[in-house]
Write a protein that holds these residues in place. Structure first.
Motif, PDB file in Angstrom:
ATOM      1  N   VAL A  29       1.738   2.212  -9.694  1.00 59.25           N
ATOM      2  CA  VAL A  29       3.177   1.936  -9.680  1.00 59.25           C
ATOM      3  C   VAL A  29       3.556   1.107 -10.907  1.00 59.25           C
ATOM      4  N   ARG A  30       2.760   0.071 -11.198  1.00 58.23           N
ATOM      5  CA  ARG A  30       3.035  -0.767 -12.378  1.00 58.23           C
ATOM      6  C   ARG A  30       2.898   0.034 -13.677  1.00 58.23           C
ATOM      7  N   LYS A  31       1.823   0.804 -13.778  1.00 55.36           N
ATOM      8  CA  LYS A  31       1.556   1.572 -14.997  1.00 55.36           C
ATOM      9  C   LYS A  31       2.688   2.555 -15.305  1.00 55.36           C
ATOM     10  N   ASN A  81      -6.438   9.167 -10.622  1.00 58.17           N
ATOM     11  CA  ASN A  81      -5.742  10.359 -11.112  1.00 58.17           C
ATOM     12  C   ASN A  81      -5.119  11.142  -9.963  1.00 58.17           C
ATOM     13  N   GLU A  82      -5.856  11.276  -8.863  1.00 59.58           N
ATOM     14  CA  GLU A  82      -5.315  11.985  -7.698  1.00 59.58           C
ATOM     15  C   GLU A  82      -4.081  11.261  -7.162  1.00 59.58           C
ATOM     16  N   ILE A  83      -4.177   9.947  -7.021  1.00 59.34           N
ATOM     17  CA  ILE A  83      -3.064   9.162  -6.482  1.00 59.34           C
ATOM     18  C   ILE A  83      -1.855   9.247  -7.416  1.00 59.34           C
ATOM     19  N   GLU A  84      -2.126   9.116  -8.711  1.00 60.38           N
ATOM     20  CA  GLU A  84      -1.037   9.163  -9.691  1.00 60.38           C
ATOM     21  C   GLU A  84      -0.343  10.526  -9.678  1.00 60.38           C
ATOM     22  N   THR A  85      -1.109  11.601  -9.621  1.00 57.44           N
ATOM     23  CA  THR A  85      -0.546  12.952  -9.572  1.00 57.44           C
ATOM     24  C   THR A  85       0.342  13.125  -8.351  1.00 57.44           C
TER      25      THR A  85
END
Length: 93
Positions: A29-31, A81-85
């Motif tokens: 979320v921050r990124k 990566n999975e969470i970000e996607t």
């Protein structure tokens, strides 16, 4: 970006896996500057949750379909990566 959304990160007991998942989600979320406020709890908290998104493990997500407007199931809570996607897909809807 859009208005602030609320997410609940929940697992069956509200202990280890959801806390690890919350740490990863907070980093993502921050990124990405996602407008997302993240809470942490147990499956019991899902009933009273009045937010936009529930994030949990995939096996639990299957049980929650229909109980919340948006449910993200994560296969590997260590895979950023999975969470970000999956979060990007949620915000792109």
């Amino acid at each position: 970006m859009s208005e602030m959304k609320k997410a609940l990160i929940a697992c069956r007991t509200g202990m280890g896996s959801s806390m690890m998942l919350k740490i990863k989600v907070d980093q993502i979320v921050r990124k990405n500057n996602f407008p997302l406020e993240v809470e942490h709890g147990t499956l019991d908290d899902v009933k009273g949750f009045r937010g936009d998104l529930i994030i949990t493990m995939t096996d639990v997500a299957d049980d929650l379909k229909g109980q919340a407007p948006n449910v993200i199931g994560v296969d590997n809570l260590m895979d950023k990566n999975e969470i970000e996607t999956k979060l990007k897909e949620f915000f792109d809807q």
